[in-house]
Scaffold this motif. Sequence first.
Motif, short mmCIF file in Angstrom:
data_model
loop_
_atom_site.label_atom_id
_atom_site.label_comp_id
_atom_site.label_asym_id
_atom_site.label_seq_id
_atom_site.Cartn_x
_atom_site.Cartn_y
_atom_site.Cartn_z
N VAL A 209 80.60 34.90 11.04
CA VAL A 209 78.74 33.99 10.95
C VAL A 209 78.58 34.96 9.23
CG1 VAL A 209 78.39 32.26 12.98
CG2 VAL A 209 77.82 34.70 12.51
N THR A 210 77.29 34.33 8.97
CA THR A 210 76.57 35.50 8.23
C THR A 210 74.86 35.59 8.12
OG1 THR A 210 76.14 33.85 6.13
CG2 THR A 210 78.61 35.20 6.17
N PHE A 211 74.38 36.52 7.88
CA PHE A 211 72.39 36.83 8.77
C PHE A 211 72.44 37.19 7.48
CE2 PHE A 211 74.63 37.22 12.88
CZ PHE A 211 74.03 36.26 13.38
N SER A 212 70.86 36.44 6.88
CA SER A 212 70.74 37.09 5.66
C SER A 212 69.11 37.25 6.39
CB SER A 212 69.61 35.37 4.51
OG SER A 212 71.04 35.60 4.68
N PRO A 213 68.57 38.61 6.40
CA PRO A 213 67.34 39.20 6.63
C PRO A 213 65.58 37.71 6.15
CG PRO A 213 67.51 40.49 5.02
CD PRO A 213 68.58 39.54 4.89
N ALA A 214 64.90 37.28 7.39
CA ALA A 214 64.01 36.20 7.06
C ALA A 214 62.60 37.26 6.87
CB ALA A 214 63.89 35.69 8.38
N GLY A 215 62.95 38.80 7.79
CA GLY A 215 61.67 39.79 7.38
C GLY A 215 61.78 40.10 9.11
N ALA A 216 60.97 40.97 9.23
CA ALA A 216 59.89 41.91 9.90
C ALA A 216 59.19 42.28 10.79
CB ALA A 216 61.03 43.26 10.42
#
Length: 282
Positions: A209-216
């Motif tokens: 699977v791949t992930f993308s940052p939504a933020g912190a």
Amino acid sequence: MDKHVLDQAEGLRRLLARDAPRVVTLVGGDEQAGTSSAVINLAAALARQGKDVLVIDEQCDAKSLIEAVGADRVRTLADVVAGKATIDEISAQFDERVRVIASPLGSLPAGRASETLASLNCGVDVVLIDAKVDDEGALSPIAMQANDVVIVMRANAQSITGAYACVKRLHFAHAIHQFRVLINGVTSASDAYSVYQNLTAVGSRYLAVTFSPAGAVSLDVRLARAALLSRTVVEAFPAAPATLDFRRIAVDLLHWPWRQPNQAPARGTTNRVASAPLASTV
């Protein structure tokens, strides 16, 4: 393909779909992830961007958003789908641009997700779903119709393990291959980066699977203070670090590439995925 052409194509897709709200499902990697707080503060940040937001609360328990805003838990989204009520009749106005409605897990009729989506096309720009998974680790039919699925987690080893387990269940239940990650309670950008890299490496290796940052979102005591006041940190403390983080996430969200909703496969058609060792430290 040329970036200019891609940007034009994306703009055309958004123009053609301008009447359809963006639907974003947020689901906690564990019970301490702070998903409900992230949802309502993100909604408030989007409202500051001039967007009308509908929040769907699938938790519907004593600590849920519905309880916090004083909405009616008896009349739910299922009543709208059945034609027994309108969105306006069942929603609670959280602020000028944010409404909250209840949709307990299992209350929506199976196989009518498209009709549910149609009922949400009521002039809102963004729909945020405070999602809950069932006993088999699956999302509700409406949560599965989201353009983006965001895993909410905290910056600690326990939450990394919980987030991976959540991703694994959702991947098995729905064959989701793309997730976004929102990290709560970070003390520094380097901590957030380490957590994100850890989860990304393990997910890519064992689940494909791949992930993308939504933020912190920064660790900020004003989040709890705002909650005690029954307000969002965005509203109560405009200059707080957490507020600035939510506002950045809201701006980015509005520019995420537009994805088609996920379609769940028949149960049993997805290969089981491997268990993975996770780092014990952030």
